[in-house]
Each structure stands twice: as C-alpha cells, then as structure tokens.
Design a protein around this motif. Structure first.
Motif, mmCIF file in Angstrom:
data_model
loop_
_atom_site.group_PDB
_atom_site.id
_atom_site.type_symbol
_atom_site.label_atom_id
_atom_site.label_comp_id
_atom_site.label_asym_id
_atom_site.label_seq_id
_atom_site.Cartn_x
_atom_site.Cartn_y
_atom_site.Cartn_z
ATOM 1 N N LEU A 152 59.136 1.291 32.022
ATOM 2 C CA LEU A 152 58.989 1.326 33.474
ATOM 3 C C LEU A 152 57.587 1.812 33.832
ATOM 4 O O LEU A 152 57.023 2.679 33.163
ATOM 5 N N PHE A 153 57.069 1.283 34.909
ATOM 6 C CA PHE A 153 55.844 1.768 35.531
ATOM 7 C C PHE A 153 54.656 1.773 34.567
ATOM 8 O O PHE A 153 54.511 0.882 33.744
ATOM 9 N N GLY A 154 53.808 2.804 34.723
ATOM 10 C CA GLY A 154 52.496 2.805 34.103
ATOM 11 C C GLY A 154 51.516 2.042 34.980
ATOM 12 O O GLY A 154 51.902 1.278 35.878
ATOM 13 N N THR A 155 50.247 2.250 34.754
ATOM 14 C CA THR A 155 49.213 1.514 35.482
ATOM 15 C C THR A 155 48.357 0.747 34.486
ATOM 16 O O THR A 155 48.235 1.134 33.318
ATOM 17 N N PHE A 156 47.779 -0.358 34.938
ATOM 18 C CA PHE A 156 46.942 -1.172 34.065
ATOM 19 C C PHE A 156 45.755 -1.684 34.856
ATOM 20 O O PHE A 156 45.746 -1.661 36.094
ATOM 21 N N ASN A 157 44.756 -2.152 34.127
ATOM 22 C CA ASN A 157 43.540 -2.655 34.743
ATOM 23 C C ASN A 157 43.750 -4.119 35.104
ATOM 24 O O ASN A 157 43.775 -4.992 34.235
ATOM 25 N N SER A 158 43.913 -4.401 36.385
ATOM 26 C CA SER A 158 44.196 -5.772 36.819
ATOM 27 C C SER A 158 42.994 -6.689 36.678
ATOM 28 O O SER A 158 43.151 -7.913 36.756
ATOM 29 N N SER A 159 41.794 -6.143 36.437
ATOM 30 C CA SER A 159 40.639 -7.007 36.197
ATOM 31 C C SER A 159 40.544 -7.434 34.740
ATOM 32 O O SER A 159 39.774 -8.334 34.405
ATOM 33 N N LEU A 160 41.321 -6.783 33.862
ATOM 34 C CA LEU A 160 41.315 -7.135 32.449
ATOM 35 C C LEU A 160 42.594 -7.831 32.013
ATOM 36 O O LEU A 160 42.595 -8.561 31.022
ATOM 37 N N TRP A 161 43.685 -7.584 32.758
ATOM 38 C CA TRP A 161 44.978 -8.146 32.371
ATOM 39 C C TRP A 161 45.681 -8.733 33.589
ATOM 40 O O TRP A 161 45.545 -8.210 34.696
ATOM 41 N N ASP A 162 46.421 -9.787 33.340
ATOM 42 C CA ASP A 162 47.217 -10.444 34.386
ATOM 43 C C ASP A 162 48.684 -10.374 33.982
ATOM 44 O O ASP A 162 49.087 -10.965 32.973
#
Length: 935
Positions: free
Chosen positions: A320-330
């Motif tokens: 569940l959740f966590g944050t990710f870099n949307s400029s590196l991953w889709d």
C-alpha cells in the motif's frame, strides 16, 4: 534408437518449456490472481475524543482484540521531531484517549520513530505491544525493547539476555504476524513469541543482517520486570539491504519492497524496483527476489491479507501507498486511485488491483492520497461496524505525502468475504450496485479493476550540459507533439518516454524461438535433404512434427513483429514507431533476415536445384537411350554389324624426333576398320576394346595422406605416358604387325570409380578401396546454411539480452539460456556423430576425426607367373591380360594406391619405351595386350 529417444525427449522438453516460458513471460508482466473485493473507507470523520494524535510520520501501530483498542505510539511530527506520546482508540466507541497507567508505572519509552513493532499475546502470561529500536530525539539510533501492557496500560522495558545482539538502528523491516501462535520455550519461562528484525540503518551505515528476538515471561502490574528477551542472529546471504524500504511479516517470512540501495538518505529518485521474500529456518535464511511490477516506492506499507474466505489469500502480501518519482516511472495512474499491489509469496508474482472508493456524502468515490511512512494493522475480522463477520479489515494511519505534508487521517481497507477476478469483477454481495460508506458498509456496489500491466520506467532527463544540444535537434511532430530524430514521441525534457508494451509482444518472440530451435533439430535428423539414406533414424512422423513446429514458430514471429506496431504506446496514448529504440531496430533487422530474406533465398535455392536435377535427368535419359542402341548393336551377328568408324593411325617415329600425341591425333587419317580404305572422320560411337585392369597410380605428396592419381599428371616434357591412355581402340587389321591405333581420350574423369572385381590371370592386383571423405554440399548451400545459423544465433543472443536488460524474472532468463545451450549441444553432438550425414557441420567434423584408410597392397606377381607357357611370351617384357569383354561402367575403379617402388619401376619402364621403337599387338582370341620391343 538413440536418436529416436533424443527426438522424443526434445518434443517432451519442448512442451514443458513452452508452457513454462509462457507462464514465466506472463508473470514477468503481471499476474491476475483472484483477490477479495476491496473498498477504501475514510473513518477519520467518525472518530471522537479530545486527545487525537497529531499528524505523524513512521509511527508504531497495534491492535488488541481483548480490549478492542488501537494504539499509536511515537512517530515523527510535522516539526521533524520524534514523539513519545501514546494514543488509544476504542474501536467500539471510536473515541480517542491516552493511557492511564498505575501510579508506580508511569514511565514511557524515549521518543522515537521508524521502530519495529508488533503484538505480543501469550494467553495469561502476556498481552502486550512490543516496540524495538528506532530513531531517537536527536537522530541517534536506538536498540532498546519496550512492551506496553494492554490490561493495565503501562510501558516497561524488556530485559535482554547477555549475548550477541543487533547494533542500534532504525528503519528496519520486521515485526510479527499475529496469526502465528506462541510456542513453549525450554530456556525462557512461559510461551515464546518470535519477532523479526531485518536490515535498517544508522547515521553511518546500512545493514543487511537478520535477527530473531524471542520474548518470554509474564507481564502484569505486579510483575512488570518479568519479561525477558534474547537475540539470535540468522545467517543470511545475497540480501543487498536498503534504506527507506517497506517491510512486513507473513507467518515466518519477511517481505521487503522498494527503498534505495546506495545511499543513507533515501529519496524518490533513488528507489529501486526490487522486492525480496526471506524465508528463515532455525539458523539460516534464504532470499528469493520477487518479480518487479509495481513502481519503485519510498517507505511503502506492507501488510498480510488476513481474509480467510479463500486459502489462496493466506499467501498474499498487500503493498500500500509509498511515493514514487512520476518523472522516472509511470504506474498508469494506479497510485492516485488507491492501488493495492498484491504479492503472492509462494509464486512471487504481483497482481495490481484498484479497489472501490468511499462515496462519502457526495456520492463520488474518494481514495487516500499517496503517502510514505504510513503504518497499518490487520485483523482477520471487521475492526469496526455492527457486523464483524463480513470482512477482514486493515487500518492505516498517518504518513507524509509527496509534497511533504504530514497526515493524521485514518483509513480502513476492507476486504469483503468474497472473490473477484478478471472474469468476475462483481461478487455475490454486489447488491443493488450502490456503494456504501461508513463503519457498516457491507460491500454493496463494490467492483474492483485489475491493471493488466506493470509500472514502466521513463528515460531519465538529459543532463544540463546536453540540454541545449538536445533541444536543437527536437522538432514538433504532427499535432505539435515534440519528436526526436527517430520520430518517436518525447517528453518535454527531450527524453524518450516510457512505452507500454503489451503482454503478447513480450510473449511471442521468445516462444517463436523456443519452437524454431527444436523444429530445426528434428528437420535435420529426419529430412532426406540432410540424410543420404531414405530411411532416417527417427520415425518419419517427426519430419511432419518439425514442419508443424516450424510453421507455428514462424507464425508467432510474424505476430510478434506485428504487435510491436499495433500495441506499443506511450503513456499519453500515442503510437510511436518501434524503430525509435535500439531494441526495435535490432529486432526488425533480425526479423527481416531470419523470417524474410533467408526464406526467399531458400526457395530460390530449392528451385534452382530442382531445375538442375531435371537437366541432369534429361542427360541421363539420353545416355540410357544411347546405351540401349549400342547393346542392341552388340547383340547382332558380327556380319550384320555396321563397320567400325575410322580410327586414327600414327606413323612410327623415333623417340628423339619431334612427337606430339595431340598433333598426331589431329593429323591422323580416318580409315575403315574393315576394308582399310579412307572413310569419314566421324568419331567412333562404340569402342570394342577397353583396357579395364590397368590400375591408376597415385603419388603421395609431402604432408598429404591422400594419393594423387597419376592419370591426372602430365609428363614434364609435354608428352603423355602410357598411364595417360584411358582407351585403346582395336587396330584396324588383326593381321597388321607394327601398326597401332593411338586415339586418346583427354577427358577428365568426373566421378570416382569403384575398383573392378579381381580377375584370375591378371598381371596386377585388384585395386583396394580407400575410404574417401564425403562430398561437401554446393557452395550456395553452404552459404545459405551459414547465414541461417548466424541469424539464429543472433536471435538467441537478442532474446537473452532483452530478457536480462528488461529485468525479466531470473528463472525465465535461466530457462531460456539453458534451452539455447541445450540446442547447440545437441546440434554439435549429433553432427560429431555424423548425423545427419549431408550437413556441412557433419562433413567438417568427419574430415577432422576420420583417418583415410591406407591398406598395403599384395606382392605383385612375376611376369612368368602370368604369361602363357609359350616361346612367344618369353620375349615380351610387359604383358597386360584382358578379362572377358564388357562395357566400362562408372563403378569401375580408376586404381588403387601403389608403393613408391612400383611407381619407380613403372616410370623407368615408360621412359625406356619412349626411347625405343615399340609395337603394340593385340592377340585375338586370346585377349591379351602385348607391348614389346621388336628390336
């Protein structure tokens, strides 16, 4: 029999490989396992009380069924400072409160965040909540262990036995699964519960070790110091360790996901798409990397699926959740829609599910915002509401969103007692389709959505030093979208965006190659094009099996290239050209070569070969007709036969005078063999006299094991020796003495002739057959086969590199590598054994490992032993006895090898005869050829 067994094993292994490869390739993309119907419910507005916890990050959470209390301890506040306050939430009244311990037991643990925690329930001995280590108020790492007593609501530090113990740390993965019951301990008093501690960090180091904490004793207000703990280190290899990862425990297995490997300061930009399942025995832990599917996240939450409706749910871990870099991953927008990524620890595969949301009062479903450092607790029954048997619940608290805002909301992830999958999105309790909200939501209208692809990486943006050069080469494509030089869409930074690759495209290419390899092996072993025998070692059925596999593999290859143009897209839905990447260009080049160019060349080669065979067949038919005419002529009475054509006559010359066999033949007169008169110059169509038993001699050159036929050697002075005479026509008159016909046949033999049978009374021994190497295929066939093998090897390397670089499961890469190696082992092994016998590789190996058979010749009989006992024969130094007349066949041998002594004798004899006047007389009907010196 051995090859038949190999063929059957190939087909059996192929069927297993295809099934396994298809399964592995599908799993490499995503799994679609059944899950319970999920729904997010926001219960923050339902809570009461004046002592609510503030917004906290990386706090500790637990639940006690006996007191129906939820505990929140510690955590980092929005000020960045860890807290030491304890908060209790009664799930019956949904009211917040703080503990009220006994007057003598009011101590609390030091403030901390990022600690490992879990429930320690051992019947009447202990009913507590354990906290291990963490990050202290001043940023120091802690190693102490505290336990909270649910009954009397006090904290007390656990007594740790002397011995090895883990260093102080925070951010570890671990805890306990409440479904694992305590066990009796022979050393520590009372039932023992086991807590796990994996990895973590301090301000200087990150750790990758595994520890087990055994808790025993009694916890009560009158025995607060009776709880004891002891540490055991578990040997663990191949675990890289990480910081900022998420972790949890499912039964006796520890699962981690996300985080960073090469830094002590975790951030979204350094997260890795890795997940590990660690299984521990008594003294050893094993690490199994799980498949990579969700976007790599920072500080996600991992919790077991406690729903007991299906036994398959017991092995599921929920991410569940966590944050990710949307400029590196889709991630395809899954995170903003409350995505639940389900990991099956048994199959190590992921299923991505989008649950139903909370309609609230507006009727519009809402979801929790993505966050890092949230904490969760699971229970197999409903935690709130009037009916506790309709679901299992997970409560999630706090965290910090991608903007850095600290959160204090409380969400409930309810897993209803049902089952949904890709073919059954609605479950039995769907009801009237109207979503419900609040503590008593019963699942009506709950419908989950399955995401059928994994998160995809986006190419990193160019560095500042290359930004200007990149922007100058970027132009606007159709519709104003920026495109690079390759024509593929790019993002605003000029880098190529991620591509959504379909499962079919990933599946077709390796399956096509997996079918082509065994198809080619079976075709080689059964095809008459590669085998000289019309009865191949393998049953003929395998020939048709190879054709079926080849056609199937060819079709899958075409489907694979077609899907690359029709199913690949960018996150914004555009259809980029597959040639915009090196992978696409290489794949297209291999496809054109292996599936197009080679097929056309093979068809052209077969057509040319068939035309050549038809021409040869026509020549053979004409030759048979001619032979038939000659045979009929031979069967006629001698008086009825047509007189022999004119034969050439050569005047006797001295050996020292100018002489040329070719010139004499050109200047010879044509006479009628019956009358002696001049006749026409038509070449003879039938030779009634043939020298069949003169063996061809071979000269052995230095360094060569095979002899060179003497008939192919020209005398240094330009003249021809007697060994060069292939045919001796009969002289025109049997009574003429001293005259000899010398027509020569200068044609070079085009086929190796088999030796004739031994004839009694001949001067020379019959030729001894010598094993000669097989004839190599035509040059065009060799070139075509080399191109095929080069293309096939390149395709194998291409697939292996793709599986490795695209982070396919290691098991898939290993199976494909083993299958490729097995193909080449079988190919080389069968060729070494000479199967098939017409393949280029088999012929080359045959020449390497086969020694030519050089057999000694029998002693030559003396002249006196072979000549008739007459006075006439005594003056003849050389006599050739002729066997019964017959026409020469292609199977007649040219001759065996001879020893050096024989060669010298023959050379001296021929030199002597060149220097003298000689006559050759044919005695009829004794059928003997005599060569004598009349002087």
């Amino acid at each position: 029999m051995a090859y038949g067994l190999v063929g059957r094993q190939n087909v059996a292994v192929l069927s297993v490989l295809v099934a396994f490869l298809a399964c592995q390739t599908a799993r490499a993309a995503i799994s679609l396992d059944p899950v319970p119907p999920f729904q997010w419910l926001n219960i923050t507005s339902l809570l009461t009380g004046t002592t609510k916890p503030p917004s906290l990050y990386q706090a500790s959470i637990g639940y006690d069924e006996a007191s129906r209390s939820l505990i929140i301890f510690g955590g980092e506040a929005s000020s960045g400072v860890p807290q030491s306050q304890t908060y209790l939430l009664n799930l019956d009244s949904l009211a917040w409160s703080i503990p009220t311990p006994p007057a003598t037991l009011e101590q609390t643990p030091p403030a901390r965040s990022a600690a490992v925690s879990g429930i320690d329930s051992a019947a009447s001995n202990r009913n507590g909540f354990l906290v291990i280590g963490g990050k202290g108020m001043s940023g120091e790492a802690l190693s102490d262990v505290w336990e909270f007593d649910w009954t009397n609501q006090f904290w007390h530090e656990v007594n740790i036995s002397p011995g090895p113990s883990p260093s102080a740390r925070w951010g570890s993965s671990g805890g306990i699964d409440i479904r694992v019951p305590p066990v009796a301990d022979a050393v520590l008093p009372g039932p023992n519960n086991t807590f796990w501690l994996l990895g973590g960090q301090d301000s200087q180091n990150s750790f990758s070790d595994l520890w087990r904490l055994n808790i025993s004793g009694t916890l009560s207000s009158n025995l607060p110091d009776d709880v004891e703990g002891s540490w055991e280190e578990i040997s663990l290899k191949d675990f890289p360790g990480s910081v900022g990862q998420g972790g949890g425990v499912i039964f006796q297995q520890i699962v981690t996901s996300g985080g960073c490997n090469d830094t002590l300061i975790p951030a979204e930009s350094c997260t890795v798409q890795n997940a590990y399942v660690i299984t521990s025995t008594r003294d050893t832990g094993t690490v199994a990397p799980a498949l990579d599917c969700p976007a790599p996240r920072l500080s996600p939450t991992l919790i077991p699926n406690g729903n007991a409706f299906s036994t398959s749910f017991s092995s599921q871990m929920l991410l569940l959740f966590g944050t990710f870099n949307s400029s590196l991953w889709d991630d395809g927008g899954g995170m903003k829609d409350g995505e639940v990524a389900v990991l099956d620890v048994n199959t190590q595969s992921w299923t991505r599910v989008l649950p139903s949301g909370d309609p609230g009062t507006s009727g519009t479903p809402s979801f929790p915002t993505p966050r890092e450092g949230a904490v969760a607790v699971m229970y197999p029954q409903s935690l709130i509401g009037d009916s506790r048997k309709i679901s299992s619940d997970i409560i999630v608290f706090g965290g910090r969103d991608a903007s850095g805002n600290y959160l204090s909301d409380l969400w409930l992830l309810r897993a209803y007692n049902g089952l949904v999958n890709t073919t059954q999105l609605k479950w039995s309790g769907f009801g009237n389709g109207q979503l419900q909200t609040g503590a008593n939501a019963n699942g009506a209208g709950v419908e989950n959505t399955f995401v059928d692809s994994c998160a995809l990486p986006i190419a990193p943006p160019p560095t500042s030093s290359t930004t200007n050069s990149t922007s100058t080469s970027t132009s606007s494509g159709p519709g104003g979208s920026p495109t690079g030089g390759g024509g593929s869409p790019q993002n605003k930074t000029g880098s190529q965006p991620s591509l959504n690759t379909s499962l079919l495209h990933k599946l077709f290419a390796p399956l096509s190659l997996a079918l082509l390899l065994p198809a080619f092996l079976l075709f080689r072993l059964t095809s008459l094009s590669f085998n000289s025998s019309h009865h191949a070692a393998l049953p003929r059925i395998w020939y048709y099996v190879s054709g079926f596999l080849g056609v199937a593999g060819y079709g899958l290859g075409i489907a694979g290239i077609a899907t690359s143009f029709t199913t690949i897209s960018t996150p914004d839905g555009a259809r980029p050209s597959p040639l915009g990447t090196a992978h696409g260009r290489a794949g297209l080049a291999l496809f054109i070569c292996l599936y197009g160019l080679l097929i056309l060349l093979a068809i052209l080669h077969i057509s040319t070969k068939r035309t050549k065979h038809e021409l040869v067949a026509g020549v053979e038919e004409s030759r048979k007709r001619a032979d038939s005419d000659v045979t009929e002529k031979d069967q006629l009475p001698r008086s009825a036969q047509t007189p022999s054509p004119a034969l050439s006559v050569r005047r006797r010359t001295h050996s020292w005078g100018p002489s040329s066999w070719r010139k004499v033949r050109e200047d010879s007169l044509s006479i009628d063999s019956g009358s002696g008169e001049m006749g026409d110059t038509t070449p003879p169509t039938q030779r009634t006299f043939e020298v069949l038993n003169r063996p061809a001699r071979t000269r052995r050159g230095s360094g060569s094991r095979l002899g060179v036929p003497l008939t192919n050697i020209t005398h240094p002075n330009g003249s021809h020796s007697l060994g060069d005479l292939d045919w001796l026509n009969r002289r025109r008159s049997l009574t003429a003495v001293g005259e000899l016909d010398y027509p020569l046949d200068h044609s070079t033999p085009t086929a190796t002739l088999a030796p004739p049978p031994s004839t009694p009374g001949t001067l020379l021994d019959p030729p001894v057959p010598v094993e000669a190497p097989s004839n190599m295929p035509p040059t065009t066939s060799i070139i075509l086969r080399l191109l095929f093998h080069a293309s096939l090897a390149a395709f194998c390397v291409f697939c292996l590199v793709t599986l490795w670089s695209k982070k396919a499961p290691k098991s898939t890469f290993g199976v494909f590598l083993a299958w490729t190696v097995a193909f080449y082992v079988i190919l080389i092994g069968s060729s070494w054994r000479g199967r098939p016998d017409r393949s280029t590789l088999s012929l080359l190996f045959g020449r390497l490992r086969t020694q030519p058979a050089v057999r000694p010749t029998a002693p030559r009989p003396s002249v006196s032993d072979t000549l008739p006992d007459t006075d006439d024969n005594l003056s003849f130094p050389y006599t050739h006895h002729r066997p019964a007349y017959r026409r020469a066949l292609l199977s007649d041998a040219v001759g065996p090898q001879s020893t050096d002594t024989e060669e010298e004798d023959d050379d001296r004899a021929e030199d002597e005869m060149r220097r003298r006047d000689i006559s050759i007389v044919t005695s009829y009907p004794k059928r003997a050829l005599r060569i004598t010196n009349p002087s």
